[in-house]
Scaffold this motif. Structure first.
Motif, mmCIF file in Angstrom:
data_model
loop_
_atom_site.group_PDB
_atom_site.id
_atom_site.type_symbol
_atom_site.label_atom_id
_atom_site.label_comp_id
_atom_site.label_asym_id
_atom_site.label_seq_id
_atom_site.Cartn_x
_atom_site.Cartn_y
_atom_site.Cartn_z
ATOM 1 N N ARG A 1 31.034 46.170 71.762
ATOM 2 C CA ARG A 1 31.933 45.029 71.793
ATOM 3 C C ARG A 1 32.489 44.853 73.196
ATOM 4 O O ARG A 1 31.801 45.249 74.138
ATOM 5 N N GLY B 1 33.859 47.420 65.802
ATOM 6 C CA GLY B 1 34.685 48.572 66.181
ATOM 7 C C GLY B 1 35.211 49.182 64.895
ATOM 8 O O GLY B 1 36.205 48.725 64.335
ATOM 9 N N ALA C 1 33.239 48.859 58.675
ATOM 10 C CA ALA C 1 32.429 48.469 59.830
ATOM 11 C C ALA C 1 31.923 47.033 59.708
ATOM 12 O O ALA C 1 30.729 46.788 59.636
ATOM 13 N N GLY C 2 32.842 46.086 59.699
ATOM 14 C CA GLY C 2 32.465 44.667 59.660
ATOM 15 C C GLY C 2 32.435 44.089 61.068
ATOM 16 O O GLY C 2 32.885 44.726 62.026
ATOM 17 N N PRO C 3 31.939 42.863 61.187
ATOM 18 C CA PRO C 3 31.750 42.244 62.501
ATOM 19 C C PRO C 3 33.046 41.735 63.121
ATOM 20 O O PRO C 3 33.970 41.360 62.417
ATOM 21 N N THR C 4 33.079 41.702 64.452
ATOM 22 C CA THR C 4 34.181 41.069 65.159
ATOM 23 C C THR C 4 33.722 39.681 65.643
ATOM 24 O O THR C 4 32.554 39.327 65.492
ATOM 25 N N THR C 5 34.662 38.909 66.200
ATOM 26 C CA THR C 5 34.381 37.539 66.634
ATOM 27 C C THR C 5 33.417 37.528 67.825
ATOM 28 O O THR C 5 33.732 38.052 68.890
ATOM 29 N N LYS D 1 30.489 37.629 63.973
ATOM 30 C CA LYS D 1 30.987 36.577 63.082
ATOM 31 C C LYS D 1 31.430 35.382 63.914
ATOM 32 O O LYS D 1 31.795 35.531 65.080
ATOM 33 N N GLY E 1 32.503 38.428 57.905
ATOM 34 C CA GLY E 1 33.727 39.017 58.430
ATOM 35 C C GLY E 1 34.644 39.427 57.287
ATOM 36 O O GLY E 1 34.738 38.719 56.286
ATOM 37 N N GLY E 2 35.285 40.573 57.424
ATOM 38 C CA GLY E 2 36.191 41.028 56.371
ATOM 39 C C GLY E 2 35.487 41.710 55.217
ATOM 40 O O GLY E 2 36.041 41.831 54.130
ATOM 41 N N GLY F 1 40.623 33.550 72.380
ATOM 42 C CA GLY F 1 39.937 34.811 72.213
ATOM 43 C C GLY F 1 39.101 35.183 71.028
ATOM 44 O O GLY F 1 37.992 35.670 71.179
ATOM 45 N N GLY F 2 39.541 34.975 69.808
ATOM 46 C CA GLY F 2 38.825 35.567 68.682
ATOM 47 C C GLY F 2 39.200 37.037 68.583
ATOM 48 O O GLY F 2 39.741 37.602 69.524
ATOM 49 N N GLY F 3 38.960 37.624 67.431
ATOM 50 C CA GLY F 3 39.363 39.026 67.284
ATOM 51 C C GLY F 3 38.641 39.752 66.185
ATOM 52 O O GLY F 3 37.577 39.335 65.774
ATOM 53 N N SER F 4 39.253 40.798 65.694
ATOM 54 C CA SER F 4 38.785 41.751 64.669
ATOM 55 C C SER F 4 38.337 43.059 65.280
ATOM 56 O O SER F 4 37.997 43.963 64.590
#
Lengths: 204, 281
Positions: free
Chosen positions: A33, A63, A76-80, A102, A125-126, A201-204
């Protein structure tokens, strides 16, 4: 209906994939990431070798949470994905064939996927718990000091994902919105023509 | 006065964050099930199935619902008759966060000096604490692990007073459409209207702490909520923005009187993993 895919991605597989296809990935992927991407680009700038050979590989923007004792990995799901936009074309130039995250990608990145005959997948996501169960092994291969952001080699089995950007330049998010948007119910609102071009930004 | 020891507060905060990270509240699950049943897009339904399966697995196997266990946002309603003993309320909350995130194997995502060092604080502290003094001798705590994906899509503006309801709707729709899949739809969209700039955003945040799909008690606000929900879903983004008829599970509006020159509007989005838990001491 899902399409089963064995990794690494071959050109033959990539040619068959289209925006909107639901797939299940089995094989090896690498996590990276923001911080890891930054270091990979720095290494490329200096002409240094990379911690893993990215040619033909798929990177997963994730992450994870710390693994509980006896477990392979935590959630362990996806980030933006949008946050990785500045780095992605460079990795594609060096042979990367796929990415999982995502949300959408900007026009430049979409063009780069098309140009380099590569695919961008969306994982839901999530759904970090569900996706963690599809990870069979996890090993840190670089940048251990980055903690959750270290580069990990994951072996995945039947990892669910959806093709967003294919090698033909199609974009699922654009297609999906065009199909389901009801303009007559939006009042005086004027929809944006361009999808996923947000400025922050986006996040997760 | 009624004494409440800080240890009791810390234990509660720790427990609530671990609970929130693993167990999706019933109202959220019910809203997701309704969305799955009504969703017109096959791919959108598939996404909602995966989200619901994830919730079951997370709870059964104690794996966090999402790897982003968030900024630790804590809402405290402190009764004026309560005396916090053994230390400060702020320390009590932060100790609870540190304990919960460490013992619960949650991801620590907080970094120091935002524009330079950005060093991980190691235990997800400090929490963001919203303190409200209320009548009575009870202490009420709501915990919200707030993920970056949805928080980063927040928007705030000051409209001209004359832009009214239509201006609000267009601002909210723009925020949701531009955010696209980034905040992990289907969303709970929090809308704050009025107050001052910072208070307006706090209202939007407070709006998403309500039970999903509950209506604002004021009839005009409730009507605005219904109208906005219908419009947001007409955007067609759908679950994870793959296209579909369920972009939001709910739109919650909170209002406050404002200055004669202004019409502040704030949007704070909550992803489908609306992990809010509460307890009363």
């Amino acid at each position: 209906m899902s399409i089963d895919i064995r990794l690494p991605l071959t050109d033959q597989t990539i040619e068959k994939l289209h925006a909107g296809d639901h797939v299940r990935l089995t094989g090896v992927i690498y996590t990276a990431r923001d911080a890891a991407h930054k270091r990979i680009i720095e290494a490329l700038d200096k002409g240094e070798s990379l911690p893993f050979d990215i040619r033909g590989q798929v990177v997963y923007y994730v992450g994870p949470t710390p693994a509980r004792p006896g477990r392979v990995i935590g959630a362990a799901g996806p980030t933006t994905s949008m946050r990785l936009n500045p780095y992605t074309p460079r990795l594609l130039e060096h042979g990367l064939k796929g990415a999982i995250g995502k949300g959408g990608r900007d026009r430049t990145v979409r063009e780069a996927f098309k140009k380099h005959k590569a695919v961008y997948f969306l994982a839901v996501g999530g759904t970090g718990a569900l996706l963690s169960k599809r990870v069979k092994s996890a090993e840190v291969v670089a940048y251990d000091d980055l903690g959750t952001e270290a580069v990990r080699r994951l072996e995945v089995e039947d990892f669910p994902a959806v093709v967003v950007n294919d090698m033909y330049g199609d974009d699922l998010l654009e297609q999906g919105k065009a199909r389901y948007q009801q303009r007559d119910r939006l009042g005086s609102y004027v929809p944006v023509e361009e999808n996923a071009e947000g400025s922050n930004g986006g996040g997760s | 006065m009624r004494d409440i020891h800080i240890d009791q507060i810390s234990e509660t905060v720790a427990r609530l964050f671990i609970d929130a990270a693993h167990n999706l509240p019933d109202d959220v699950v019910a809203a997701l099930e309704r969305a799955r049943d009504s969703e017109e897009s096959p791919l959108g339904r598939q996404v909602l199935e995966e989200i619901l399966e994830n919730a079951k697995l997370a709870s059964a196997e104690m794996i966090p619902l999402c790897q982003d266990t968030g900024t630790s946002v804590v809402f405290v309603e402190l009764g004026q008759e309560v005396h916090v003993v053994g230390g400060t309320l702020e320390d009590a909350v932060n100790r609870g966060v540190a304990k919960g995130y460490t013992e619960g194997y949650l991801r620590k995502s907080m970094v120091t000096q935002p524009f330079s060092a950005r060093k991980n604080t190691g235990d997800n502290t400090p929490a963001v604490i919203h303190l409200e003094l209320v009548p009575g001798d009870r202490l009420r705590i709501k915990t919200m692990p707030k993920g970056g994906g949805c928080e980063n899509m927040s928007r705030m503006t000051i409209l001209l007073p004359g832009q009214g309801r239509e201006g609000i709707a267009n601002f909210v729709l723009r925020a949701v459409e531009e955010a696209s899949g980034n905040p992990c739809p289907p969303l709970v969209v929090g809308v704050g209207i009025g107050g001052s700039a910072e208070y307006c955003m706090a209202l939007a945040k407070k709006a998403i702490t309500r039970r999903v799909g509950s209506s604002n008690p004021d009839a005009e606000n409730a009507d605005l909520e219904r109208d906005l929900l219908e419009k947001v879903n007409a955007l067609g983004l759908g679950p994870q923005a793959v296209g579909g008829t369920n972009t939001a599970l709910a739109v919650h509006v909170e209002t406050f009187p404002t200055h004669i020159t202004a019409l502040p509007v704030a949007v704070n989005m909550q992803c489908h993993s609306a992990r809010i838990k509460e307890a009363e001491l």
